[in-house]
Design an enzyme around this catalytic site. Structure first.
Site, PDB file in Angstrom:
ATOM      1  N   SER A 134       0.925  -1.246   0.002  1.00 54.97           N
ATOM      2  CA  SER A 134       0.034   0.184  -0.101  1.00 54.97           C
ATOM      3  C   SER A 134       0.967   1.047  -0.094  1.00 54.97           C
ATOM      4  O   SER A 134       1.684   1.474  -0.798  1.00 54.97           O
ATOM      5  CB  SER A 134      -0.926   0.060   1.210  1.00 54.97           C
ATOM      6  OG  SER A 134      -1.993   1.003   1.309  1.00 54.97           O
TER       7      SER A 134
ATOM      8  N   HIS B  24      -2.649  -0.879  -3.283  1.00 55.65           N
ATOM      9  CA  HIS B  24      -3.683  -0.058  -3.085  1.00 55.65           C
ATOM     10  C   HIS B  24      -3.294   1.314  -3.869  1.00 55.65           C
ATOM     11  O   HIS B  24      -2.449   2.049  -3.708  1.00 55.65           O
ATOM     12  CB  HIS B  24      -3.859   0.417  -1.692  1.00 55.65           C
ATOM     13  CG  HIS B  24      -4.248  -0.543  -0.925  1.00 55.65           C
ATOM     14  ND1 HIS B  24      -4.110  -0.743   0.487  1.00 55.65           N
ATOM     15  CD2 HIS B  24      -4.888  -1.910  -0.978  1.00 55.65           C
ATOM     16  CE1 HIS B  24      -4.593  -2.000   1.223  1.00 55.65           C
ATOM     17  NE2 HIS B  24      -4.962  -2.596   0.269  1.00 55.65           N
TER      18      HIS B  24
ATOM     19  N   ASP C  18      -4.717  -4.854   5.847  1.00 49.93           N
ATOM     20  CA  ASP C  18      -5.103  -5.511   4.394  1.00 49.93           C
ATOM     21  C   ASP C  18      -4.027  -6.603   4.272  1.00 49.93           C
ATOM     22  O   ASP C  18      -2.747  -6.161   4.306  1.00 49.93           O
ATOM     23  CB  ASP C  18      -5.300  -4.864   3.466  1.00 49.93           C
ATOM     24  CG  ASP C  18      -6.032  -5.511   2.152  1.00 49.93           C
ATOM     25  OD1 ASP C  18      -6.662  -6.522   2.574  1.00 49.93           O
ATOM     26  OD2 ASP C  18      -6.103  -5.039   1.223  1.00 49.93           O
TER      27      ASP C  18
END
Lengths: 280, 195
Positions: B13, B40, B133
């Site tokens: 991310s 992401h 995540d």
């Protein structure tokens, strides 16, 4: 073979039995959906249900209609927004509307319309382009609950900021707030946008052609189907579209690998907008 | 390292682009393990990241397409605003279902479906990022006896994501980025010799 791999084989077997039961009992056929997608949805429901395993879910789905209808909702593709992918609507406004304007009367089929946000987006666009009054929109989805909320046209007010931004990016000409009435935490879509829309249940997997149309919008539905089912649905679309008709798909969907793809010219590669050839 | 691995999944991310460059750039052109990546990104982004990575790396990097067959030697990146799933017949699927861990694409969605598809022959790599995540996915990869690798949190641009994975499950290797690239190359060349 390790236990976990055997478990996984058993899970896959249980999933196919559950899908078989839902089809035989209720007539909804998910057997040709993307397996990874269906598995995630079923395992998610299993963890929320408190049941021991998928076979217990199957038993409950057979005897408990409400539970079955919850599973149908899990399988529904119900994430959408008004003017989703604004570029798509910008292209429709600039390049497709002039084509549609050449017809005395326009029929549009929005297949897999979910909760209706994109149907109303199209209605707004047609209204601003002075085409709405001679248009009939058929908005369909397989799920009765979802179609009901599409028909109601009531959306959470917290989404309005995003919807408004999308509307502007999509080339909106008026003030977006003219199209809804705010009421506490929700907004209701203006009735004038609903008058030429027919919402009804239609299952792309099991139902057939119901009208000849000038444009079909079906965005982010085919990605959930396996290739056989994609071809089957594409045949349905092909039989419904007039020669020269327009087909709008989702950004990551394509006719490239589908049998009927050769009948179409791509008129916008980025937004996946196609036009049916005349001589097919 | 006697096992034969068939695929690598990577999740990252915040700070991910730089981290991916450091892992993908050293990989040789004949690196034959397919790599599937979730980074992401904003739903509005174009495919700049994919193009950039492809231009600076020797291996072939592309945005994932639905129904695409996973091929050796390719790197697949999840498109903006879609979850990327791996089917058990080793093709790619996309979904625009609701966000998972506030993310679409979500690392857990990729990692969990990859674990079901590849079982013990999967390598999972979690890199820099600001939420958790990927930690559930790493746990499933470990449960299937796949190999788990996390970026050393001390070296991460943001350490939450590798820390969450380390807390969630057993991580086989905790390494800085350069060493992760070396390890992947070592695993790959070890498997090639055995052929």
């Amino acid at each position: 073979m390790s236990n976990i791999n055997i478990d996984n084989q058993n899970i896959n077997l249980e999933i196919s039995l559950l899908l078989e039961a839902i089809f035989n009992k209720y007539g909804y056929d998910f057997r040709n959906y993307s397996k990874a997608h269906i598995k995630r949805r079923i395992l998610h429901r299993l963890s929320l249900s408190g049941l021991d395993n998928i076979s217990a879910m199957t038993h409950k789905a057979i005897y408990d209609k409400n539970f079955a209808s919850q599973i149908l909702l899990d399988f529904s593709i119900n994430v959408t927004e008004m003017f989703r992918d604004p570029d798509f609507y910008f292209f429709i406004r600039k390049e497709v509307i002039p084509i549609l304007k050449t017809y005395p009367f326009v029929k549009i089929w929005h297949a897999g319309c979910a909760t209706g946000e994109e149907v109303y987006s199209m209605a707004i666009l047609l209204k601003e382009e002075n085409l709405y009054d001679r248009t009939q929109i058929y908005a369909t989805d397989f799920n009765a609950k979802v179609i009901k909320s599409a028909k109601d046209g009531i959306y959470s007010i917290k989404n309005i900021k995003d919807f408004t931004r999308n509307y502007q990016k999509a080339g909106g000409k008026e003030s977006f707030s003219d199209y809804y009435t705010a009421n506490y935490n929700s907004v209701i879509i203006d009735n004038s946008l609903k008058k030429n829309i027919v919402f009804s249940e239609h299952n792309l997997v099991t139902d057939s052609v119901f009208a000849e149309v000038n444009m079909i919008i079906c965005r982010n539905v085919l990605i959930y189907f396996n290739r056989d089912l994609q071809n089957k649905v594409m045949n349905l679309f092909n039989d419904s579209l007039v020669p020269g008709g327009i087909l709008g798909l989702g950004t990551k969907e394509s006719l490239q690998f589908l049998e009927k793809g050769k009948n179409y010219n791509c008129i916008d590669l980025k937004n996946k907008i196609y036009r049916k050839k005349y001589n097919v | 390292m006697s096992k034969k691995y068939k695929a690598i999944v990577i999740g990252t991310s915040a700070g991910g682009l730089e981290a991916l460059v450091k892992i993908l750039m050293p990989l040789p052109k004949d690196f034959s393990l397919p790599i599937i990546i979730v980074q992401h990104i904003s739903p509005d982004s174009d495919n700049y990241m994919t193009q950039y990575l492809n231009s600076v790396c020797d291996i072939n990097i592309k945005e994932a397409d639905e129904k695409e067959k996973i091929k050796a030697g390719n790197v697949y990146i999840a498109p903006p605003n879609y979850h990327l799933l791996i089917e058990e017949n080793f093709t790619l699927s996309l979904s625009n279902q609701e966000k998972v861990n506030f993310s679409r694409p979500s690392i857990d969605v990729l990692f969990e479906t990859a674990a079901y598809a590849y079982g013990s022959t999967l390598i999972g790599v979690i890199l820099t990022g600001a939420n958790n995540d990927g930690s559930k996915g790493m746990k499933l990869i470990h449960n299937f006896n796949g190999l788990t690798i996390a970026q050393d949190p001390k070296t991460a641009y943001v350490d939450n994501m590798p820390l969450a994975a380390i807390k969630a499950t057993k991580i086989d290797y905790i390494l800085p980025l350069e060493k992760i690239a070396e390890l992947l190359i070592k695993i790959h060349s070890g498997q090639k010799k055995k052929k």
